[in-house]
Design a protein around this motif. Structure first.
Motif, mmCIF file in Angstrom:
data_model
loop_
_atom_site.group_PDB
_atom_site.id
_atom_site.type_symbol
_atom_site.label_atom_id
_atom_site.label_comp_id
_atom_site.label_asym_id
_atom_site.label_seq_id
_atom_site.Cartn_x
_atom_site.Cartn_y
_atom_site.Cartn_z
ATOM 1 N N ILE A 17 -13.040 25.869 -37.475
ATOM 2 C CA ILE A 17 -12.882 25.969 -36.059
ATOM 3 C C ILE A 17 -11.150 25.732 -35.898
ATOM 4 O O ILE A 17 -10.683 24.560 -36.547
ATOM 5 N N GLY A 18 -10.723 26.173 -34.925
ATOM 6 C CA GLY A 18 -9.235 25.876 -34.727
ATOM 7 C C GLY A 18 -8.330 27.015 -34.283
ATOM 8 O O GLY A 18 -8.973 28.195 -34.032
ATOM 9 N N LEU A 29 -16.090 33.070 -40.962
ATOM 10 C CA LEU A 29 -16.326 32.978 -39.535
ATOM 11 C C LEU A 29 -15.316 31.890 -38.900
ATOM 12 O O LEU A 29 -15.425 30.791 -39.184
ATOM 13 N N HIS A 30 -14.257 32.642 -38.347
ATOM 14 C CA HIS A 30 -13.128 31.836 -37.673
ATOM 15 C C HIS A 30 -13.761 31.640 -36.149
ATOM 16 O O HIS A 30 -13.689 32.562 -35.448
ATOM 17 N N ILE A 31 -13.901 30.332 -35.687
ATOM 18 C CA ILE A 31 -14.166 30.129 -34.425
ATOM 19 C C ILE A 31 -12.791 29.473 -33.569
ATOM 20 O O ILE A 31 -12.096 28.711 -33.927
ATOM 21 N N GLN A 32 -12.241 30.698 -32.820
ATOM 22 C CA GLN A 32 -10.944 30.434 -32.300
ATOM 23 C C GLN A 32 -10.980 29.317 -31.131
ATOM 24 O O GLN A 32 -11.459 29.638 -30.232
ATOM 25 N N THR A 73 -14.055 37.112 -39.650
ATOM 26 C CA THR A 73 -14.306 37.542 -38.321
ATOM 27 C C THR A 73 -14.129 36.180 -37.528
ATOM 28 O O THR A 73 -14.190 35.057 -37.880
ATOM 29 N N SER A 74 -13.474 36.517 -36.123
ATOM 30 C CA SER A 74 -13.044 35.789 -35.033
ATOM 31 C C SER A 74 -14.060 35.730 -34.016
ATOM 32 O O SER A 74 -13.853 37.022 -33.783
ATOM 33 N N ILE A 75 -14.444 34.523 -33.308
ATOM 34 C CA ILE A 75 -15.330 34.630 -32.116
ATOM 35 C C ILE A 75 -14.302 33.617 -31.329
ATOM 36 O O ILE A 75 -13.899 32.711 -32.047
ATOM 37 N N PRO A 76 -14.661 33.716 -30.172
ATOM 38 C CA PRO A 76 -13.988 32.733 -29.099
ATOM 39 C C PRO A 76 -15.029 31.487 -29.177
ATOM 40 O O PRO A 76 -16.203 31.522 -29.261
ATOM 41 N N ALA A 77 -14.374 30.213 -28.844
ATOM 42 C CA ALA A 77 -15.213 28.970 -28.944
ATOM 43 C C ALA A 77 -15.996 29.253 -27.634
ATOM 44 O O ALA A 77 -17.196 28.511 -27.826
ATOM 45 N N ALA A 78 -15.869 29.670 -26.707
ATOM 46 C CA ALA A 78 -16.860 29.903 -25.718
ATOM 47 C C ALA A 78 -18.157 30.578 -26.032
ATOM 48 O O ALA A 78 -19.190 30.316 -25.209
ATOM 49 N N GLN A 79 -18.197 31.303 -27.080
ATOM 50 C CA GLN A 79 -19.273 32.071 -27.481
ATOM 51 C C GLN A 79 -20.321 31.000 -28.167
ATOM 52 O O GLN A 79 -21.455 31.099 -27.936
ATOM 53 N N VAL A 80 -19.785 29.843 -28.500
ATOM 54 C CA VAL A 80 -20.724 28.806 -29.183
ATOM 55 C C VAL A 80 -20.792 27.452 -28.688
ATOM 56 O O VAL A 80 -21.147 26.610 -29.029
ATOM 57 N N LEU A 81 -19.792 27.269 -27.481
ATOM 58 C CA LEU A 81 -19.865 26.073 -26.673
ATOM 59 C C LEU A 81 -19.754 26.418 -25.308
ATOM 60 O O LEU A 81 -18.766 26.999 -24.921
ATOM 61 N N SER A 82 -20.487 25.840 -24.585
ATOM 62 C CA SER A 82 -20.394 26.098 -23.007
ATOM 63 C C SER A 82 -19.868 24.512 -22.721
ATOM 64 O O SER A 82 -20.306 23.636 -23.054
ATOM 65 N N GLU A 83 -18.818 24.770 -21.468
ATOM 66 C CA GLU A 83 -18.124 23.503 -21.132
ATOM 67 C C GLU A 83 -19.208 22.765 -20.223
ATOM 68 O O GLU A 83 -20.232 23.485 -19.927
#
Length: 258
Positions: free
Chosen positions: A63-64, A84-87, A203-213
């Motif tokens: 993550i980063g 798997l990169h969580i952007q 693969t990169s995915i946005p943080a919002a895909q795995v974490l909701s504020e």
């Protein structure tokens, strides 16, 4: 068998650190970066397990911001199969609960048999993320692992305890393990494997895909370098003279010695 290894990119601890303009973290523009040392043991353990046969597939997760891909490429060169990169450009502002939530939300439906993390990160050192991930997934967690043996669906490990003692623990899979120094000797990626790693899936995915504020449960209010408070005083001479000098200093500084 499916294996997940969670890694973090951290500054080289020999770097010269400065507090950033916000006063909440360190300035990261001029730092050298590397894979967190504890995570290297996690990657190595997964690769060793894969080499025993059985068709294990290793996914490395980090993550980063985009720069963390460099640490991920090292893990791929060590033997991991895909990344798997969580952007998340704000990962340094997130507390362990948020980081663990992102990992658990990704892993929940992936069917991982084993999850490896480092015991702690070298920059924050909370030692919480791995255990929180296991709690969120409802699987066993064993921390500070210094010996690992996999036999079918059962893992037997040794944990390092305070005072240098060891505890033997046996758990069924799926399970999560946090890796301590001394578990193994991480390999250096060879040039052929570095070249192979360039062709592996990352693969990169946005943080919002795995974490909701909403926002963090815990946030850093201030980060600062402690002020220097004078130096040491060295006493030299015969023991009888030193005792007299020391007692005099204690009387002067504390008023506790009569």
């Amino acid at each position: 068998m499916k294996i997940l290894v969670c890694i973090k990119q951290v500054p080289d601890m020999e770097s010269r650190f400065k507090v950033n303009g916000e006063g909440t973290w360190y300035e990261d523009s001029d730092l050298a970066w590397r894979m967190n040392e504890y995570d290297e043991y996690a990657v190595e353990q997964a690769v060793q397990l894969q080499s025993q046969g059985g068709g294990a597939e290793i996914t490395v997760l980090s993550i980063g911001p985009d720069r963390v891909k460099e640490a991920m490429k090292k893990a791929l060169a060590m033997g991991a199969d895909k990344g798997l990169h969580i952007q998340d450009d704000s990962s340094h502002k997130r507390d362990p609960w948020e980081i663990a939530t992102m990992i658990a939300n990704f892993a929940r439906n992936e069917g991982f048999d084993l999850i490896f993390t480092g015991m702690q990160s070298q920059d924050r050192g909370s030692a919480q993320v791995g255990i929180l991930v296991a709690q969120m997934l409802g699987i066993p967690a064993v921390s500070t692992v210094v010996s690992f043996h996999y036999d079918g669906g059962t893992v037997t490990v040794k944990r390092e305890l305070e005072g240098g003692t060891k505890a033997v623990v046996k758990v069924p899979t799926p399970a999560l393990f946090t890796c301590q120094l001394g578990l193994n000797t991480p390999r250096y990626p060879t040039l052929p494997n570095i070249m192979k790693a360039k062709k592996k899936e990352l693969t990169s995915i946005p943080a919002a895909q795995v974490l909701s504020e909403p926002a963090a449960v815990v946030s850093t209010r201030a980060l600062f370098v402690p002020q220097k408070k004078g130096g040491a005083r060295v006493l030299e001479g015969e023991v009888s003279v030193l005792v007299t000098q020391l007692v005099g200093i204690l009387k002067e500084k504390t008023g506790l010695v009569k």
